[in-house]
Write a protein that holds these residues in place. Structure first.
Motif, mmCIF file in Angstrom:
data_model
loop_
_atom_site.group_PDB
_atom_site.id
_atom_site.type_symbol
_atom_site.label_atom_id
_atom_site.label_comp_id
_atom_site.label_asym_id
_atom_site.label_seq_id
_atom_site.Cartn_x
_atom_site.Cartn_y
_atom_site.Cartn_z
ATOM 1 N N UNK A 190 0.909 -1.443 0.214
ATOM 2 C CA UNK A 190 0.368 -0.391 0.041
ATOM 3 C C UNK A 190 1.005 1.365 0.206
ATOM 4 N N UNK A 191 0.788 2.520 -0.800
ATOM 5 C CA UNK A 191 1.385 3.287 -0.872
ATOM 6 C C UNK A 191 0.966 4.184 0.236
ATOM 7 N N UNK A 192 1.732 4.837 0.843
ATOM 8 C CA UNK A 192 1.297 5.848 1.798
ATOM 9 C C UNK A 192 2.151 7.594 1.080
ATOM 10 N N UNK A 193 0.807 7.882 0.668
ATOM 11 C CA UNK A 193 0.958 8.782 0.116
ATOM 12 C C UNK A 193 0.715 10.012 0.783
ATOM 13 N N UNK A 194 0.816 11.415 0.825
ATOM 14 C CA UNK A 194 0.993 12.695 1.144
ATOM 15 C C UNK A 194 -0.146 13.354 1.782
ATOM 16 N N UNK A 195 -0.684 13.432 3.046
ATOM 17 C CA UNK A 195 -1.860 13.817 3.511
ATOM 18 C C UNK A 195 -1.948 15.324 3.960
ATOM 19 N N UNK A 196 -0.731 15.560 3.925
ATOM 20 C CA UNK A 196 -0.865 17.122 3.935
ATOM 21 C C UNK A 196 0.225 17.911 3.337
ATOM 22 N N UNK A 197 -0.179 19.135 3.320
ATOM 23 C CA UNK A 197 1.450 19.647 2.417
ATOM 24 C C UNK A 197 1.935 19.952 3.965
ATOM 25 N N UNK A 198 2.995 19.721 3.957
ATOM 26 C CA UNK A 198 4.341 19.999 5.147
ATOM 27 C C UNK A 198 5.391 18.798 5.287
ATOM 28 N N UNK A 199 6.692 19.233 5.641
ATOM 29 C CA UNK A 199 8.157 18.545 6.218
ATOM 30 C C UNK A 199 7.761 17.128 5.731
ATOM 31 N N UNK A 200 8.407 16.573 4.813
ATOM 32 C CA UNK A 200 7.935 14.861 4.740
ATOM 33 C C UNK A 200 8.452 14.319 6.033
ATOM 34 N N UNK A 201 8.151 14.719 7.250
ATOM 35 C CA UNK A 201 8.114 14.301 8.756
ATOM 36 C C UNK A 201 6.878 13.037 8.519
ATOM 37 N N UNK A 202 7.800 11.106 9.482
ATOM 38 C CA UNK A 202 6.590 10.806 9.288
ATOM 39 C C UNK A 202 5.900 10.774 10.806
ATOM 40 N N UNK A 203 4.801 10.884 11.395
ATOM 41 C CA UNK A 203 4.156 10.602 12.420
ATOM 42 C C UNK A 203 3.503 9.320 12.814
ATOM 43 N N UNK A 204 3.960 8.506 13.995
ATOM 44 C CA UNK A 204 2.568 7.245 14.239
ATOM 45 C C UNK A 204 2.844 6.289 13.230
ATOM 46 N N UNK A 205 4.071 5.734 13.147
ATOM 47 C CA UNK A 205 4.506 4.846 12.218
ATOM 48 C C UNK A 205 4.909 3.548 13.922
ATOM 49 N N UNK A 206 4.648 3.997 14.858
ATOM 50 C CA UNK A 206 5.744 2.910 15.278
ATOM 51 C C UNK A 206 4.381 1.198 15.724
ATOM 52 N N UNK A 207 3.383 1.692 15.373
ATOM 53 C CA UNK A 207 2.719 0.470 15.503
ATOM 54 C C UNK A 207 2.796 -0.499 14.318
ATOM 55 N N UNK A 208 3.073 0.201 12.695
ATOM 56 C CA UNK A 208 3.839 -0.441 11.715
ATOM 57 C C UNK A 208 4.257 -1.181 12.071
ATOM 58 N N UNK A 209 6.195 -0.712 12.841
ATOM 59 C CA UNK A 209 7.054 -0.989 13.233
ATOM 60 C C UNK A 209 7.522 -1.999 14.119
ATOM 61 N N UNK A 210 5.975 -2.089 15.065
ATOM 62 C CA UNK A 210 5.977 -3.780 16.049
ATOM 63 C C UNK A 210 4.661 -4.789 15.173
ATOM 64 N N UNK A 211 4.727 -4.519 14.081
ATOM 65 C CA UNK A 211 3.925 -6.051 13.297
ATOM 66 C C UNK A 211 5.105 -6.405 12.667
ATOM 67 N N UNK A 212 5.276 -7.788 12.849
ATOM 68 C CA UNK A 212 6.567 -8.589 11.722
ATOM 69 C C UNK A 212 5.868 -9.294 10.673
ATOM 70 N N UNK A 213 4.478 -8.417 10.058
ATOM 71 C CA UNK A 213 4.113 -8.937 8.796
ATOM 72 C C UNK A 213 3.957 -7.869 7.988
ATOM 73 N N UNK A 214 4.679 -6.466 8.534
ATOM 74 C CA UNK A 214 4.801 -5.697 8.209
ATOM 75 C C UNK A 214 6.314 -4.406 7.662
ATOM 76 N N UNK A 215 6.446 -4.512 6.334
ATOM 77 C CA UNK A 215 7.845 -3.600 5.919
ATOM 78 C C UNK A 215 7.593 -2.328 5.869
ATOM 79 N N UNK A 216 8.082 -1.171 6.241
ATOM 80 C CA UNK A 216 7.723 -0.062 5.797
ATOM 81 C C UNK A 216 8.600 0.641 4.891
ATOM 82 N N UNK A 217 8.652 1.275 4.534
ATOM 83 C CA UNK A 217 10.068 1.967 3.785
ATOM 84 C C UNK A 217 9.180 3.670 4.219
#
Lengths: 321, 321
Positions: free
Chosen positions: B255-282
């Motif tokens: 699933x593509x992570x498409x920009x949700x705002x016009x702002x700096x490219x800083x990513x937030x709230x990805x800790x749950x993704x990192x905790x799930x071993x089926x998910x690979x975050x790029x």
């Protein structure tokens, strides 16, 4: 000034190796910048005698060791360690550089002279007549401690040559190794990723040494585990949730591609390796090959360890570098 | 001079995208340097009208299309393609940029004006009322043609949003898609890696378009296949044996992570993704986020597709970028 400007350009600092003087890291920490692992941890690791003392004082099993000040110390040393022991440089040693095997007083005097010529301080460690060497990668953040599987490592001329994951030892020994490795990381107040090398002698385990960084014995994780040691290194340094350390297939074998000639780093005869879907070929792109130099590695993953080992050894022979 | 000095500094040249003018590539080839894919292949792909003509003349199924010279061409175009069709820029279009849906003469005139203002030449293509979109990556060297699994792609606002591997279609259709994709690569005399996008309408398949490079629909291969599309791209360009394109687990969802705002490219709230071993975050590290911009992606791998999809959609919502 150089350290300050370097530090200013970083959000957080980690290390590729343990050879950066811990005082420089302390200087950076005093500027208010986070270093992971910390200067304190690096201080306790980069001096191998201090490392041994730290582990021993935390009741972690290590081979007997003894401080050596000069070539007049043979008697006291051999009295404590027996006739066979290893002289080691306290700092900057790796892949057997900085080690010298002693069997008698003559060896001792040559060894002391040789090692102190290159490095200021040395110590001696009892020779452990091990059945096999084991290694394990441990990860630690403020919230988690996690480890990769215990692996078997086979050295050739003091250089890691083959890694077998997981190690072919009993469950109870695996458990023991994991506990000892985690205690070792805690003993040096370590955060980040650590490679711990151990000797197995019957049911006894001794910590040989620890490295505060991704480690050759963890290269197999790139292709064989859900998360590689390199990704987990960065996760640990950033105090992020750690990735799964599970293996994707039952077995993995990593074999280092050591230089077979003193020549350009151009690789030859790797097409068969690329054709085999169990083999993952890694070439480091070093410009010069030197006999015994780490030029790359192959990782094999699959269900049958004997086949992987056979295939791996054959492939390592084929590749000229 | 710039092209010559660039060319001199390279052993072999490949492309990140199809937007480099094929004449420049031809110039480099004439200097004696190898370009993969060749200037000829790029010429046949970068002009979408020429691409369609090439595919059609090789009996590869494509939607009907028609050349459009000016806004006076509505009658001839709608006569050939019906009332609903797409105006497309012949060059430089991607992610829906350069496309314009036409339902009547008024749309047509606005569309022609809009697209020709940005791009010199356009054409029209029949609107295909597809059940779903499919895609496949094809690799070709002088010795091998190989493909990755056929995948399902779900677009949102013309941008690839979700990729499901393998596609949930019949074996016979999978076979058909693979054949058509390979024929398409041969039709443009293509060597290297190609992403082919197709429409499925019942049992009919139409090639939508092809890209001569690693492709968004192949990003799942990084985590889900033995060899990623990026490694196989390089292998193909160097005419090396191709790596296995098999999947490591039965299913993957990207699933593509498409920009949700016009702002700096800083990513937030990805800790749950990192905790799930089926998910690979790029995360791509782009400095600026813009609504709809491709800022990263997640790949989920596992045995249960429904769970992966559910988990993936939930995770995509959580991550703010």
């Amino acid at each position: 000034e150089i350290l300050k400007s370097f530090s200013d350009s970083c959000d957080i600092i980690t290390l590729e190796n343990e050879f950066v003087d811990h005082n420089r890291l302390k200087f950076i920490e005093n500027l208010g910048k986070k270093v992971v692992p910390s200067s304190n941890t690096i201080a306790l690791i980069q001096d191998k005698l201090l490392q041994k003392r730290t582990l021993a004082s935390n009741n972690i099993p290590v081979a007997d060791f003894h401080s050596v000040a000069s070539k007049n110390d043979y008697k006291t040393t051999s009295k404590k360690l027996g006739k066979r022991f290893i002289l080691k440089s306290r700092k900057m040693g790796y892949d057997g550089y900085g080690n010298f095997l002693v069997k008698n007083q003559n060896d001792f005097e040559i060894g002391v002279q040789k090692l102190t010529a290159r490095h200021s301080e040395i110590f001696a460690e009892k020779f452990v007549d091990f059945d096999c060497e084991l290694a394990i990668m441990v990860l630690r953040t403020s919230r988690e401690i996690k480890s990769y599987p215990v692996v078997e490592t086979i050295q050739k001329n003091h250089i890691c040559h083959t890694v077998i994951a997981p190690a072919r030892v009993s469950h109870s020994l695996i458990k023991k190794v994991k506990e000892i490795a985690i205690e070792s990381v805690i003993a040096v107040d370590g955060y980040g990723i650590f490679g711990i090398e151990l000797f197995k002698q019957g049911n006894k385990i001794f910590v040989n040494e620890m490295a505060p960084r991704p480690h050759n014995s963890g290269h197999y994780t790139i292709d064989a585990c859900v998360t590689s040691q390199f990704e987990n290194h960065i996760r640990a340094v950033l105090n992020l949730p750690l990735g799964s350390t599970k293996m994707l297939k039952p077995f993995a074998v990593m074999i280092n591609l050591l230089g077979k000639k003193n020549d350009s780093g151009i690789v030859e005869d790797y097409n068969k390796a690329l054709k085999n879907e169990n083999i993952h070929l890694h070439i480091y792109g070093k410009k010069q090959s030197r006999i015994g130099r780490k030029m790359g590695h192959i990782t094999l993953t699959g269900n049958n360890l004997d086949e992987l080992l056979k295939e791996g050894i054959k492939t390592e022979k084929q590749i000229i570098i």
